[in-house]
Enzyme design. Structure first.
Site, PDB file in Angstrom:
ATOM      1  CE1 TYR A  67      -3.415   2.842   1.161  1.00 16.27           C
ATOM      2  CE2 TYR A  67      -1.502   3.600   2.403  1.00 16.27           C
ATOM      3  CZ  TYR A  67      -2.755   3.831   1.877  1.00 16.27           C
ATOM      4  OH  TYR A  67      -3.345   5.055   2.059  1.00 16.27           O
ATOM      5  CD  GLU A 101      -5.943   4.760  -0.340  1.00 15.37           C
ATOM      6  OE1 GLU A 101      -6.055   5.420   0.704  1.00 15.37           O
ATOM      7  OE2 GLU A 101      -6.855   4.037  -0.787  1.00 15.37           O
TER       8      GLU A 101
END
Lengths: 289, 383
Positions: free
Chosen positions: B101, B189
């Site tokens: 991530y 993101e």
């Protein structure tokens, strides 16, 4: 006594030649605010509402001894206007402008930390010391002078709560609208600190709303450092997660932070009574005084 | 505003972040053609602004033409949490060994940007943040300088990313920060950032949310916003046209007011007095008659609404203007579609209350009374 502003405060209005700037300059002066100058690039030498306009804030500060500014500059240029005000330098800058890009405010905020200036806002109604001066767009007639300090993230909600207070003869020392954006200058804790230090403020009303963790932080401050009693109100109990409720900062994140429930609980744990309605806030203030 | 996955991937790919081969499709035939061009297996992904698309059935793998036909047919037109799927992204399925991530957002508390890295990608990062905050490395960025390369490296090493890919992940993070800054992002993101068996890294999903207040200087993002509007709620689209802050909720008491905090408070009071709010609608400061009339039109067109409460506390908004707008809007009807309760306070409120046509609306003096009256009306209609 009061905090941040009084009848001595010498104000320069940034963006005084715009429609909003001119209208509210007149309103502020009618209320008694000591507006001494305007600042608008390229408009130096003009006169608006009987006060001289300068090209730069620095000139206005130097020539007219201004120590505070109110900013009505459109959002695209407001970040720059705030840097200019911080650089003048001034003691107090009140940013009324709504819709300043958040990244611009992050840069302003970074600069703010290197100065002693108080920035109120942006996206706020400003602040008022009833009977002395108002810097911003608050309707002066609903306020009255007294012993209650008020700090709020929202404009019209402030008016509602003040209206309830004034109707019961609970006047105010100073009322500060700190604004509903994610990044603001003066926060709850800064404002509470000022009220705590003001001998004439006998109780404080704090109106928060969903989003962020400033109310929780304020609750910790109240529990640890404040002798002056505080009553609270939190807007947004019924707001669903992930939806922005008007203010850019009023949003409950997906992970459940920033909820009204968490803020109310934090305040109540700090001994702050929280009203279910604005009317109940006035009840609590009456009890506290 | 939120970009769709396919839009965010275009922006990331242009900036140099590796993304899988992909094509957008609005029909089953287009989806099949895209899959044939890309090669199997492919992932077929619903392009709607809904979190948890995978779990809700909006993302499926397909290994052959017949499978693509089947899943595309399932997903196109499906209702995902209230949004109809009108387009799918057909994408090369990445064969991964690891999921990371990386993200950049604004830390409100600190007033500065924060970059984040975790080796626990592929799942809801907010859950990871709650259960195991240590699993996410955070690096605050000074907005005056932007992200220094060492900060990207530090976050990557801190997160425990495998040394063999640390440099490439740091480069992706650095690029992501730059995109976030250049495009006035609120959140950027990549989750998951996939790692393949031969240490390639690929952005398998992409999120880019842009600050609405910065769209004036982000024309390309504003174009994406228009192009992506196809799946929004109809009333929310209408609110955009009128320029209102509007959120649709599930109750039957319509709410119109000025100022976010006061409108939220009105919603809360509807709930407090036993009703259910149908919406949040902020007409903003200084609303003139036409705007007021548009607001009523909005709330009337919500079929769930049984009664309306109008709560205005005038500062720069004037009570007489509001009253004229309400009269104008209501005089168009032979019969008022839904009962309207009005409460005016502040600037020119007295004038406003005199102007209001008492045959068309119920006037109340206080916020509490107005809300209770509207909740009462809504209950009557409901029965």
């Amino acid at each position: 006594m009061s905090v941040l502003v009084d009848e001595e405060t010498r104000v320069v209005v940034q963006g005084i030649t715009g429609g909003e700037g001119k209208f509210h300059t007149e309103q502020m002066m009618e209320y008694g605010t000591n507006v001494v100058a305007g600042a608008v690039p390229g408009k130096g030498g003009q006169e608006v509402a009987g006060v001289p306009v300068y090209d730069t804030v620095e000139q206005a500060a130097r020539e007219e001894d201004a120590d505070a500014s109110v900013v009505f500059v459109p959002p695209a240029f407001a970040g720059d206007a705030l840097f200019e005000a911080l650089d003048a330098p001034l003691d107090l800058v009140v940013a009324i402008t709504e819709g300043i890009p958040t990244q611009d405010m992050a840069r302003v905020n970074r600069q703010l930390r290197e100065t002693d200036t108080y920035l109120v806002g942006p996206n706020c109604p400003g602040l008022i010391t009833p009977g002395e001066a108002k810097l911003g767009i608050l309707p002066g007639n609903i306020f009255s002078s007294g012993n209650v300090g008020l700090v709020s993230r929202s404009g019209t909600l402030t008016y509602q709560v003040v209206d309830n207070l004034t109707k019961r003869d609970l006047g105010q020392t100073t009322a500060i609208g700190i604004g509903g954006d994610p990044i603001i200058g003066t926060g709850f804790v800064d404002a509470l600190e000022l009220f705590e230090a003001d001998p004439d403020t006998h109780a404080v009303v704090m109106c928060g709303e969903i989003g962020g963790e400033d109310e929780e932080e304020a609750a910790r401050y109240i529990a640890e450092y404040m002798d002056t009693p505080v009553a609270g109100f939190i807007a947004g109990r019924t707001a669903p997660p992930g939806k922005r409720m008007g203010h850019a900062g009023a949003i409950v994140s997906g992970s459940g932070t920033g909820t009204a429930e968490s803020k109310i609980k934090a305040l109540e744990n700090a001994g702050v009574p929280v009203g279910d309605t604005p009317e109940q806030v006035a009840d609590h203030v009456e009890d506290l005084l | 505003m939120r970009l769709h996955e396919y839009q965010a991937k275009e922006v990331f790919a242009d900036a140099g972040i590796p993304t899988p081969a992909a094509e957008l499709a609005a029909s089953v035939d287009d989806a099949v053609a895209a899959a044939e061009a890309i090669g199997y297996p492919v992932a077929v992904k619903a392009q709607v602004h809904v979190g948890g698309r995978g779990k809700a059935g909006g993302i499926e793998l397909a290994e052959s033409e017949s499978e693509v036909r089947e899943v595309a047919d399932d997903i196109l037109g499906m209702d995902l949490k209230g949004y109809t799927v009108e387009r799918v992204l057909v994408e090369e399925a990445v064969d991964f060994v690891n999921e990371l991530y990386v993200g950049v957002t604004m830390d409100r508390g600190e007033g500065k940007p924060v970059a984040m890295v975790s080796t626990r990608g592929g799942v809801n990062i907010e859950e990871v943040a709650e259960e195991d905050p240590e699993a996410i490395a955070r690096e605050h960025i000074d907005p005056a300088f932007g992200m220094h390369p060492y900060q990207a490296r530090r976050a990557v090493y801190e997160a425990g990313v495998d040394r063999d890919i640390a440099n490439s992940v740091a480069r992706v993070l650095q690029t992501l920060y730059q995109v976030w800054e250049d495009r006035d992002g609120s959140d950027a993101e990549i989750n998951p950032l996939m790692v393949t068996a031969d240490d390639e890294i690929v952005a398998a999903d992409a999120v880019l949310n842009v600050d609405d207040d910065a769209l004036f200087r982000q024309p390309e993002m504003a174009e994406y916003d228009e192009e992506g509007e196809f799946s929004e709620d109809e009333l929310e689209r209408k609110a955009d046209e009128y320029g209102f802050d509007y959120v649709r909720l599930s109750g039957n008491v319509g709410i119109i007011g000025n100022g976010a905090g006061l409108v939220m408070t009105t919603l809360d009071l509807v709930d407090y007095y036993g009703g259910e709010p149908a919406n949040f609608l902020d007409v903003g400061g200084g609303a003139k008659a036409e705007r007021i009339s548009n607001a009523l039109d909005m709330v009337f067109s919500d079929e769930n609404v049984d009664a309306v409460v109008f709560n205005i506390f005038g500062g720069i908004t004037r009570g007489d203007e509001v009253a004229r707008g309400i009269n104008e809007a209501l005089e168009q009807f032979d019969e008022i579609p839904k009962p309207v309760v009005v409460r005016l306070a502040g600037t020119n409120a007295e004038e406003g209350m005199e102007i209001l046509n008492a045959d068309l609306v119920t006037v109340e003096q206080t916020l509490e009374d107005a809300v209770q009256r509207a909740v009462g009306y809504a209950e009557e209609v409901d029965q």
